[in-house]
Design a protein around this motif. Structure first.
Motif, PDB file in Angstrom:
ATOM      1  N   LEU A  49       0.830  -1.200   0.000  1.00  0.00           N
ATOM      2  CA  LEU A  49       0.000   0.000   0.000  1.00  0.00           C
ATOM      3  C   LEU A  49       0.864   1.249   0.000  1.00  0.00           C
ATOM      4  CD1 LEU A  49      -2.771  -0.781   2.647  1.00  0.00           C
ATOM      5  CD2 LEU A  49      -3.002  -0.795   0.168  1.00  0.00           C
ATOM      6  N   ASP A  50       0.377   2.291  -0.670  1.00  0.00           N
ATOM      7  CA  ASP A  50       0.967   3.622  -0.561  1.00  0.00           C
ATOM      8  C   ASP A  50       0.311   4.315   0.628  1.00  0.00           C
ATOM      9  OD1 ASP A  50       2.749   3.622  -2.766  1.00  0.00           O
ATOM     10  OD2 ASP A  50       1.048   3.839  -4.120  1.00  0.00           O
ATOM     11  N   THR A  51       1.067   4.526   1.690  1.00  0.00           N
ATOM     12  CA  THR A  51       0.562   5.157   2.901  1.00  0.00           C
ATOM     13  C   THR A  51       1.214   6.533   3.043  1.00  0.00           C
ATOM     14  OG1 THR A  51       2.284   4.470   4.474  1.00  0.00           O
ATOM     15  CG2 THR A  51       0.585   2.835   3.905  1.00  0.00           C
ATOM     16  N   PRO A  52       0.750   7.354   3.976  1.00  0.00           N
ATOM     17  CA  PRO A  52       1.405   8.653   4.199  1.00  0.00           C
ATOM     18  C   PRO A  52       2.877   8.527   4.554  1.00  0.00           C
ATOM     19  CG  PRO A  52      -0.746   8.625   5.243  1.00  0.00           C
ATOM     20  CD  PRO A  52      -0.481   7.226   4.777  1.00  0.00           C
ATOM     21  N   LEU A  53       3.300   7.351   5.029  1.00  0.00           N
ATOM     22  CA  LEU A  53       4.700   7.122   5.377  1.00  0.00           C
ATOM     23  C   LEU A  53       5.466   6.417   4.266  1.00  0.00           C
ATOM     24  CD1 LEU A  53       4.169   6.015   9.082  1.00  0.00           C
ATOM     25  CD2 LEU A  53       5.257   8.119   8.317  1.00  0.00           C
ATOM     26  N   GLY A  54       4.851   6.305   3.086  1.00  0.00           N
ATOM     27  CA  GLY A  54       5.491   5.606   1.974  1.00  0.00           C
ATOM     28  C   GLY A  54       4.881   4.229   1.773  1.00  0.00           C
TER      29      GLY A  54
END
Length: 231
Positions: free
Chosen positions: A164-169
């Protein structure tokens, strides 16, 4: 017949729409339209987020449900805006924000990581209250980050490993059967960082079915039924 009282708090409703107690009705309507476009399933959002946006707008249209009348508006010159609205990524990592002072000057403020809605920051001689708006499918609730992942039906049924692309990468996330059944995954300690009296938050990922997957499954079932009937 009176409308049932909303269970959503005013504070959460404002966070969902990215507005404050000083926002005008026109600003609330504009924020609602923008949030509804982002959260609508036809635009890549999901039903849960869209319903939350609608509920937040209904809540803010009737703020006296708390039993408190809105503060009176004085017929004097408008006071300087004490708000500083920032995006979730700025709350997470810190960064530079711009703010216009009462005298018209535009200043740049360096913000630390880990700001929450309600925190205060100094801008020149003013103290501004921070509001973290929803943006890019990411919502801040208290110390936690919330986002939605759209997954194939098979993954929602059986679980599995996803990226997944998350706010932390990019993050590799294991979807267990239990998490798939609940429709929710929690990544410990990957929310807002600890700051002052605030503890470290978590990242919550809602699990939603990929758009069109349900229709495809239903169509496949219909085709099998038609083939069996023809035979």
């Amino acid at each position: 017949m009176a409308r049932p009282r909303s269970e959503m708090s005013l504070k959460l409703a404002r966070e969902v729409l990215g507005v404050s107690s000083l926002s005008t009705p026109a600003e609330v309507r504009r924020a609602f339209r923008e949030a509804a476009k982002r959260a609508h399933p036809d635009g890549g959002g999901d039903d849960g987020a869209f319903r939350q946006v609608v509920e937040a707008y209904r809540r803010l249209r009737n703020p006296v449900d708390d039993g408190l009348a809105p503060p009176p508006v004085k017929a004097s010159a408008p006071a300087p805006d004490p708000r500083l609205t920032i995006a979730p990524i700025t709350a997470l990592l810190g960064g530079i924000a711009e703010h216009r002072l009462p005298d018209g000057r535009l200043i740049r403020i360096t913000l630390p990581a880990g700001l929450r809605s309600g925190d205060k920051v100094r801008a020149g001689e003013a103290r501004l209250e921070v509001y973290v708006r929803a943006e890019g499918g990411v919502l801040v609730r208290g110390h936690d980050l919330w986002m939605t992942a759209h997954l194939p039906t098979a993954t929602l049924r059986k679980g599995g490993r996803i990226t997944l692309d998350t706010p932390l990468g990019k993050r590799i996330v294991w979807i267990t059967r239990k998490a798939a059944d609940r429709g929710l995954v929690r990544l410990e300690g990957q929310g807002l960082p600890a700051r002052g009296r605030h503890p470290k938050g978590h990242l919550f990922i809602r699990l939603a079915q990929t758009a069109g997957a349900a229709d495809s499954a239903a169509l496949s079932l219909l085709r099998r039924f038609a083939a069996a009937w023809a035979a």
